[in-house]
Design an enzyme around this catalytic site. Structure first.
Site, mmCIF file in Angstrom:
data_model
loop_
_atom_site.group_PDB
_atom_site.id
_atom_site.type_symbol
_atom_site.label_atom_id
_atom_site.label_comp_id
_atom_site.label_asym_id
_atom_site.label_seq_id
_atom_site.Cartn_x
_atom_site.Cartn_y
_atom_site.Cartn_z
ATOM 1 N N GLY A 29 49.742 32.820 46.823
ATOM 2 C CA GLY A 29 50.656 33.352 45.820
ATOM 3 C C GLY A 29 51.808 34.109 46.454
ATOM 4 N N ILE A 31 52.636 37.441 46.353
ATOM 5 C CA ILE A 31 52.213 38.659 47.059
ATOM 6 C C ILE A 31 51.262 38.311 48.195
ATOM 7 C CG2 ILE A 31 50.965 40.842 46.850
ATOM 8 C CD1 ILE A 31 53.682 40.943 45.589
ATOM 9 N N ILE A 80 37.380 33.201 43.836
ATOM 10 C CA ILE A 80 36.739 34.500 44.022
ATOM 11 C C ILE A 80 35.544 34.690 43.088
ATOM 12 C CG2 ILE A 80 38.785 35.664 44.932
ATOM 13 C CD1 ILE A 80 39.254 36.836 42.154
ATOM 14 N N ALA A 101 44.650 40.308 46.424
ATOM 15 C CA ALA A 101 45.831 40.031 45.602
ATOM 16 C C ALA A 101 45.582 38.965 44.551
ATOM 17 C CB ALA A 101 47.000 39.605 46.498
ATOM 18 N N LYS A 105 48.120 36.983 36.204
ATOM 19 C CA LYS A 105 49.065 38.071 35.953
ATOM 20 C C LYS A 105 49.903 37.909 34.693
ATOM 21 C CE LYS A 105 52.900 36.118 38.613
ATOM 22 N NZ LYS A 105 53.902 36.352 39.664
ATOM 23 N N SER A 144 47.031 46.376 42.084
ATOM 24 C CA SER A 144 47.007 46.613 40.646
ATOM 25 C C SER A 144 48.431 46.628 40.092
ATOM 26 C CB SER A 144 46.277 47.924 40.335
ATOM 27 O OG SER A 144 46.033 48.033 38.941
ATOM 28 N N LYS A 147 50.836 47.825 34.288
ATOM 29 C CA LYS A 147 50.311 47.396 32.986
ATOM 30 C C LYS A 147 48.892 47.909 32.748
ATOM 31 C CE LYS A 147 53.285 43.334 32.674
ATOM 32 N NZ LYS A 147 54.148 43.768 33.798
ATOM 33 N N ASN A 185 56.874 45.576 38.263
ATOM 34 C CA ASN A 185 57.227 44.165 38.414
ATOM 35 C C ASN A 185 57.809 43.881 39.794
ATOM 36 O OD1 ASN A 185 56.686 44.492 35.658
ATOM 37 N ND2 ASN A 185 58.091 42.858 35.100
ATOM 38 N N THR A 210 63.397 39.743 25.602
ATOM 39 C CA THR A 210 62.512 40.027 24.479
ATOM 40 C C THR A 210 63.091 41.061 23.519
ATOM 41 O OG1 THR A 210 61.323 41.654 25.830
ATOM 42 C CG2 THR A 210 60.412 39.424 25.739
#
Length: 352
Positions: A29, A31, A80, A101, A105, A144, A147, A185, A210
């Site tokens: 991914g 990250i 995992i 990680a 998400k 983490s 959110k 973010n 949004t």
């Protein structure tokens, strides 16, 4: 970004990674991939790339093999949630440091796929924590998100549970240092608003926002990973590290600036369309529940969230594991609401 770039204690980070076996979950991914690239610079003996997407793993392995100067690159295709696989990885490779990680998400996806969110984000993390404790890894770092603070989404609630698990394990572990890193973010990550806006501009618009007043904290991918590595090096056990992320950025202003930077005029060449907040989304995000719970760390850009509500929730996780296989989504959301302080499910509050 409305702050200075963070500076690292490179000596401390190298000391924590050099000549060690480093396990990175979600290694394919955004990250996870950047984690593997930056970890490689600190000369570990091996990097374990755990990833359930075969193509992403293929490309990440190939990139690291081109760059390595002696560090072994070990690709591990798997999930995992596969407890037997996880235990085998720890038994065979004996990772010293776990950088976790891997996670679902996307807020909207998990509102509609609650069991999957619980299975991957909570149970997968739980199995990794158990393995790290059993095989006495030196440190375990959970990635983490903001959110997780007063969550209104299933995604945020699942990440809050993982933070609670990390703290619970930290209090019971003899050898392993369990910590979490919380940030906002990430600019340029897959599916991020920046990537979406760039694609929409290339297609002639409109840019979809949004809400006119929605704000978010942002950091770059390298910054996010630097914070994770710095936290891993600083860890004592039980901390939640939080980056000082400056002033939240208005998404509406970001959209307008990107249009201008593309040599176009907002409202004339490219329109901005307001779509309304989706279930689980907030107007503003927060990095912590109470400012009084924060203390400074030894790093000027990083704060530590004090441990004020540690509780042992392993028994509830076992119950949640069983429920995730048999219960309806609405029942699972109620279970999360009972488990997570301050979780207000999207179905119980206005989102417009």
């Amino acid at each position: 970004l409305t702050r200075e770039p963070i500076l690292l204690d490179m000596v401390q980070i190298t000391r924590s990674l050099a000549n060690k076996v480093i396990l990175v979950t979600g290694a394919g991914g955004t990250i996870g991939g950047e984690l593997t690239r930056q970890v490689l610079q600190h000369n570990p003996s091996a990097i374990l790339l755990l990833e359930n997407h075969a193509t992403s793993l293929f490309y990440q392995e190939a990139e690291l093999l081109r760059a390595t100067r002696g560090t072994r690159i070990i690709p591990l295709l798997g999930d995992i949630r596969d407890q037997a696989l996880i235990d085998r990885v720890f038994k065979e490779h004996k990772p010293h440091v776990v950088l976790h990680a891997a996670a679902h998400k996307h807020v909207g996806q998990l509102e509609r796929n609650v069991a999957e969110g619980i299975g991957n984000n909570i149970l997968g993390t739980f199995y990794l924590l158990q393995a790290a404790r059993k095989h006495e890894a030196e440190s375990f770092v959970l990635v983490s998100t903001d959110k997780a603070v007063r969550p209104t989404s299933v995604m945020g609630a699942t990440k809050r549970v993982t933070e609670m698990l990390v703290r619970g394990f930290a209090h019971k572990s003899g050898r392993t240092q369990f910590v979490a890193v919380r940030f906002g973010n990430v600019l340029g990550s897959s599916g991020s608003v920046l990537e979406i806006f760039q694609k929409q501009i290339a297609e002639g618009g409109p840019l979809t926002v949004t809400h006119r007043d929605v704000t978010r904290f942002f950091m770059t991918v390298p910054e996010a990973v630097q914070l994770i590595l710095q936290a891993s090096a600083m860890a004592v056990g039980g901390e939640i590290f939080v980056l000082k992320m400056g002033t939240p950025i208005k998404i509406n202003e970001m959209a307008r600036n990107l249009i201008l930077l593309s040599g176009l005029e907002p409202g004339k060449d490219i329109q901005i369309q307001y779509t309304g907040l989706k279930p689980g989304e907030k107007l503003d995000e927060e990095l912590f529940d109470d400012h009084n719970d924060l203390t400074d760390s030894k790093h000027p850009s990083i704060m530590i969230l004090q441990d004020t509500q540690t509780q042992d929730i392993e028994k509830q996780i076992v119950d949640l594991e069983i429920a995730s296989r048999t219960s309806e989504s609405s029942s699972l959301v109620k279970r999360l609401a009972e488990l997570v302080p301050g979780f207000t499910p999207a179905s119980l509050h206005e989102t417009n």
